[in-house]
Design a protein around this motif. Structure first.
Motif, PDB file in Angstrom:
ATOM      1  N   ALA A   1      42.139  58.204  79.012  1.00 35.03           N
ATOM      2  CA  ALA A   1      42.759  58.563  80.328  1.00 35.03           C
ATOM      3  C   ALA A   1      42.222  57.485  81.278  1.00 35.03           C
ATOM      4  O   ALA A   1      43.265  57.201  82.090  1.00 35.03           O
ATOM      5  CB  ALA A   1      42.214  60.000  80.902  1.00 35.03           C
ATOM      6  N   THR A   2      41.384  56.984  81.166  1.00 39.24           N
ATOM      7  CA  THR A   2      41.170  55.890  82.217  1.00 39.24           C
ATOM      8  C   THR A   2      41.882  54.517  81.920  1.00 39.24           C
ATOM      9  O   THR A   2      42.339  53.917  82.786  1.00 39.24           O
ATOM     10  CB  THR A   2      39.573  55.594  82.136  1.00 39.24           C
ATOM     11  OG1 THR A   2      38.637  56.692  82.496  1.00 39.24           O
ATOM     12  CG2 THR A   2      39.207  54.343  83.220  1.00 39.24           C
ATOM     13  N   LEU A   3      42.007  54.078  80.786  1.00 43.92           N
ATOM     14  CA  LEU A   3      42.951  53.136  80.332  1.00 43.92           C
ATOM     15  C   LEU A   3      44.349  53.626  80.860  1.00 43.92           C
ATOM     16  O   LEU A   3      45.090  52.796  81.113  1.00 43.92           O
ATOM     17  CB  LEU A   3      42.799  52.691  78.656  1.00 43.92           C
ATOM     18  CG  LEU A   3      43.877  51.741  78.375  1.00 43.92           C
ATOM     19  CD1 LEU A   3      43.477  50.198  79.215  1.00 43.92           C
ATOM     20  CD2 LEU A   3      44.050  51.420  77.104  1.00 43.92           C
ATOM     21  N   ALA A   4      44.761  54.563  80.638  1.00 46.13           N
ATOM     22  CA  ALA A   4      46.217  54.954  81.016  1.00 46.13           C
ATOM     23  C   ALA A   4      46.403  55.093  82.620  1.00 46.13           C
ATOM     24  O   ALA A   4      47.524  54.298  83.116  1.00 46.13           O
ATOM     25  CB  ALA A   4      46.613  56.418  80.623  1.00 46.13           C
ATOM     26  N   LEU A   5      45.394  55.046  83.233  1.00 48.16           N
ATOM     27  CA  LEU A   5      45.233  55.037  84.847  1.00 48.16           C
ATOM     28  C   LEU A   5      45.418  53.712  84.924  1.00 48.16           C
ATOM     29  O   LEU A   5      46.169  53.300  85.919  1.00 48.16           O
ATOM     30  CB  LEU A   5      44.192  55.886  85.254  1.00 48.16           C
ATOM     31  CG  LEU A   5      44.298  57.197  85.468  1.00 48.16           C
ATOM     32  CD1 LEU A   5      43.073  57.990  85.747  1.00 48.16           C
ATOM     33  CD2 LEU A   5      45.487  57.693  86.339  1.00 48.16           C
ATOM     34  N   LYS A   6      44.487  52.729  84.428  1.00 48.42           N
ATOM     35  CA  LYS A   6      44.358  51.252  84.733  1.00 48.42           C
ATOM     36  C   LYS A   6      45.808  50.802  84.573  1.00 48.42           C
ATOM     37  O   LYS A   6      46.239  49.940  85.579  1.00 48.42           O
ATOM     38  CB  LYS A   6      43.419  50.695  83.881  1.00 48.42           C
ATOM     39  CG  LYS A   6      43.072  49.387  84.198  1.00 48.42           C
ATOM     40  CD  LYS A   6      42.107  49.273  85.519  1.00 48.42           C
ATOM     41  CE  LYS A   6      41.602  47.786  85.395  1.00 48.42           C
ATOM     42  NZ  LYS A   6      40.968  47.442  86.718  1.00 48.42           N
ATOM     43  N   LEU A   7      46.445  50.970  83.565  1.00 50.68           N
ATOM     44  CA  LEU A   7      47.713  50.168  83.223  1.00 50.68           C
ATOM     45  C   LEU A   7      48.935  50.864  84.250  1.00 50.68           C
ATOM     46  O   LEU A   7      49.558  50.084  84.666  1.00 50.68           O
ATOM     47  CB  LEU A   7      48.159  50.425  81.709  1.00 50.68           C
ATOM     48  CG  LEU A   7      47.136  50.006  80.753  1.00 50.68           C
ATOM     49  CD1 LEU A   7      47.570  50.246  79.277  1.00 50.68           C
ATOM     50  CD2 LEU A   7      46.997  48.469  80.985  1.00 50.68           C
ATOM     51  N   ALA A   8      48.805  52.006  84.545  1.00 51.39           N
ATOM     52  CA  ALA A   8      49.908  52.836  85.184  1.00 51.39           C
ATOM     53  C   ALA A   8      49.522  52.087  86.809  1.00 51.39           C
ATOM     54  O   ALA A   8      50.819  51.828  87.466  1.00 51.39           O
ATOM     55  CB  ALA A   8      49.902  53.936  85.114  1.00 51.39           C
ATOM     56  N   GLN A   9      48.561  52.061  87.078  1.00 49.46           N
ATOM     57  CA  GLN A   9      48.280  51.507  88.480  1.00 49.46           C
ATOM     58  C   GLN A   9      48.842  50.033  88.795  1.00 49.46           C
ATOM     59  O   GLN A   9      49.203  49.865  89.743  1.00 49.46           O
ATOM     60  CB  GLN A   9      46.983  51.646  88.887  1.00 49.46           C
ATOM     61  CG  GLN A   9      46.381  53.088  89.151  1.00 49.46           C
ATOM     62  CD  GLN A   9      44.932  53.211  89.746  1.00 49.46           C
ATOM     63  OE1 GLN A   9      44.568  54.339  90.037  1.00 49.46           O
ATOM     64  NE2 GLN A   9      44.150  51.982  89.639  1.00 49.46           N
ATOM     65  N   HIS A  10      48.848  49.456  87.633  1.00 45.65           N
ATOM     66  CA  HIS A  10      49.280  47.895  87.722  1.00 45.65           C
ATOM     67  C   HIS A  10      50.829  47.996  87.220  1.00 45.65           C
ATOM     68  O   HIS A  10      51.331  46.907  86.789  1.00 45.65           O
ATOM     69  CB  HIS A  10      48.506  47.054  86.948  1.00 45.65           C
ATOM     70  CG  HIS A  10      47.448  46.675  87.492  1.00 45.65           C
ATOM     71  ND1 HIS A  10      46.100  47.467  87.215  1.00 45.65           N
ATOM     72  CD2 HIS A  10      46.854  45.679  88.222  1.00 45.65           C
ATOM     73  CE1 HIS A  10      45.079  46.823  87.778  1.00 45.65           C
ATOM     74  NE2 HIS A  10      45.492  45.915  88.464  1.00 45.65           N
ATOM     75  N   GLN A  11      51.477  49.209  87.213  1.00 46.78           N
ATOM     76  CA  GLN A  11      52.897  49.029  87.057  1.00 46.78           C
ATOM     77  C   GLN A  11      53.488  48.734  85.524  1.00 46.78           C
ATOM     78  O   GLN A  11      54.314  48.198  85.655  1.00 46.78           O
ATOM     79  CB  GLN A  11      53.563  48.441  88.165  1.00 46.78           C
ATOM     80  CG  GLN A  11      53.541  49.203  89.628  1.00 46.78           C
ATOM     81  CD  GLN A  11      54.373  48.433  90.457  1.00 46.78           C
ATOM     82  OE1 GLN A  11      55.014  47.401  90.250  1.00 46.78           O
ATOM     83  NE2 GLN A  11      54.359  49.041  91.547  1.00 46.78           N
ATOM     84  N   HIS A  12      52.462  49.092  84.514  1.00 46.14           N
ATOM     85  CA  HIS A  12      53.027  49.013  83.155  1.00 46.14           C
ATOM     86  C   HIS A  12      53.292  50.308  82.670  1.00 46.14           C
ATOM     87  O   HIS A  12      52.429  51.271  82.552  1.00 46.14           O
ATOM     88  CB  HIS A  12      51.793  48.303  82.539  1.00 46.14           C
ATOM     89  CG  HIS A  12      51.556  47.090  82.811  1.00 46.14           C
ATOM     90  ND1 HIS A  12      52.211  45.749  82.725  1.00 46.14           N
ATOM     91  CD2 HIS A  12      50.148  46.418  83.490  1.00 46.14           C
ATOM     92  CE1 HIS A  12      51.771  44.815  83.373  1.00 46.14           C
ATOM     93  NE2 HIS A  12      50.536  45.074  83.817  1.00 46.14           N
ATOM     94  N   PRO A  13      54.444  50.672  82.013  1.00 47.08           N
ATOM     95  CA  PRO A  13      54.784  51.984  81.388  1.00 47.08           C
ATOM     96  C   PRO A  13      53.754  52.406  80.436  1.00 47.08           C
ATOM     97  O   PRO A  13      53.670  51.612  79.513  1.00 47.08           O
ATOM     98  CB  PRO A  13      56.182  51.655  81.058  1.00 47.08           C
ATOM     99  CG  PRO A  13      56.684  50.679  81.864  1.00 47.08           C
ATOM    100  CD  PRO A  13      55.393  49.542  82.042  1.00 47.08           C
ATOM    101  N   VAL A  14      53.363  53.453  80.619  1.00 46.98           N
ATOM    102  CA  VAL A  14      52.181  53.859  79.613  1.00 46.98           C
ATOM    103  C   VAL A  14      52.301  55.482  79.208  1.00 46.98           C
ATOM    104  O   VAL A  14      52.713  56.083  79.965  1.00 46.98           O
ATOM    105  CB  VAL A  14      50.754  53.682  79.953  1.00 46.98           C
ATOM    106  CG1 VAL A  14      50.417  54.339  81.211  1.00 46.98           C
ATOM    107  CG2 VAL A  14      49.879  54.069  78.813  1.00 46.98           C
TER     108      VAL A  14
END
Length: 417
Positions: A18-31
């Protein structure tokens, strides 16, 4: 049947995934994040959190910073379900050695003890917010039935149990020690069975813990006393008396203790640590788990990476298991973003990127795993009880404890920053 595409597909919706998903989404990478557990409502979470959990994670400063970065830490703070600690005390009962990790000048924070469900609930709340951004897709109650690698250009095609098909450039396995992703990728494990079982429980002691995490190195294994948050009004009226216990023992001895009544177990637990915090008034949430270590022979395959327990599992004596997984998240996200920017937004999850992630994390995790095994061997077992070994161990702990710069270095390493 429906098909969808995602830049990154993470299988495993626990804390690390979940932490990785948030980290990527916050940088606007679709996950897309897939969690096999059923979807929980706010009421479900409330029911879970109503009870004190005997387990607790010792979050390092690096893990706390990562949770702040993804916007989940404020929910943990607002829950009032964390116990900060400013000291770590390690001692052996049959020798003169004792190590005390702290900052004598400022009583600086060394970390926070937080129950697993508290962290997961904070991440769940944050995931609901970020899911509205258009970069994050959450799928709960879904199990993966098949993984098909379509080549480095196309990545993976993942089939779910409801027939949905998701294609992703990068597949991340964050699905725990029994990782389906790791097995399907054909990645083998190095494993080690400590022949120990850990008893965990929550206890209320006569004396306060004073924001100190304690670990007694016993001939039978380690006994950790970790501060727990005060959650009831009566707790808060008499604060700092609740602890989480992780008591590592030979399997047969652990089974014998688990067969005793809670009162007898509490008394034997207090005696085992020489009444460091007095008698135990209350004991609850008694559970146990076998102690093993495992390490994936590779963290990566083409278009695939493993993080957290899917990649490594260590002895709990230093409380670093989750923290190592959170460092995986930081390293993988950093390498992905770095190469994405350098390529002008074209490269994502390429072999060179994943190789850099593995080179950064696997040797470090290997050293940590073997260090924990060595410490366990040094204190527990028949060989560890030989008089020469005891003398060397005691003298070593005594000498190390007197070298303040070295103690500060150890504390810094444990903090992960």
């Amino acid at each position: 049947m429906s098909n969808s595409n995602s830049q990154t597909l993470i299988i495993g919706g626990g804390i690390v995934g979940a932490t990785l998903a948030l980290k990527l989404a916050q940088h606007q990478h679709p996950v897309t994040l897939i969690d096999a557990r059923p979807k929980m409502s706010a009421q479900d979470w409330k029911a879970k959190l109503a009870k004190r959990d005997a387990r607790v994670y010792a979050l390092s400063l690096a893990s706390i910073e990562l949770l702040k970065d993804v916007g989940a830490w404020e929910y943990i703070v607002n829950s009032e379900r964390k116990a900060d600690y400013t000291q770590m005390q390690v001692w052996q009962l049959n020798g003169m050695g004792e190590l005390l990790f702290n900052d004598e000048e400022s009583s600086s924070l060394l970390g926070s003890m937080v129950e697993p469900f508290v962290i997961e609930f904070a991440l769940w709340q944050r995931l609901q917010e970020v899911a509205n951004s258009g970069y994050l897709t959450l799928m709960s109650g879904q199990k993966v039935q098949g993984l098909d690698w379509l080549g480095e250009v196309s990545g993976y095609r993942v089939t779910l149990d409801d027939g949905q098909i998701i294609s992703a450039s990068l597949l991340v396995g964050a699905d725990g020690r029994g990782s389906f992703v790791r097995k399907q990728a054909g990645i083998d494990l190095d494993t080690f069975d400590y022949q120990q079982t850990a008893i965990c429980c929550a206890i209320q002691t006569q004396k306060p813990h004073n924001a100190t995490a304690r670990q007694a190195m016993l001939p039978t294994g380690t006994l950790a006393l970790l501060p727990l948050a005060d959650i009831t009004d009566s707790d808060k009226a008499n604060p700092q008396h609740w602890q989480s216990i992780v008591w590592s023992l030979p399997r047969n001895r652990a089974l014998e203790l688990l067969a005793e009544s809670p009162r007898v177990l509490a008394d034997k637990l207090a005696a085992a640590c020489h009444y460091e915090l007095g008698a135990i008034d209350t004991i609850e949430s008694i559970a146990s788990f076998d102690l093993t270590a495992q390490h994936a022979k590779s963290y990566i395959a083409p278009n695939l990476a493993l993080i957290g327990d899917a990649a490594h599992g260590v002895h709990p004596l230093a409380g670093q298991g989750l923290n190592l997984g959170m460092l995986d998240v930081t390293a993988l996200a950093s390498q992905l973003e770095r190469d994405f920017q350098r390529s002008g937004g074209n490269a994502w999850g390429k072999w060179q990127t994943l190789s850099r992630y593995e080179r950064e994390r696997r040797p470090h995790n290997s050293v940590m795993m073997h260090s924990f095994s060595a410490i366990n061997w040094l204190f527990a077992g028949d060989l560890a009880q030989l008089r020469p070994v005891q003398q060397v161990r005691s003298e070593g702990m005594y000498r190390v404890g007197k070298i303040k710069p070295l103690m500060r270095l150890f504390a810094k390493k444990a903090s992960g920053v």
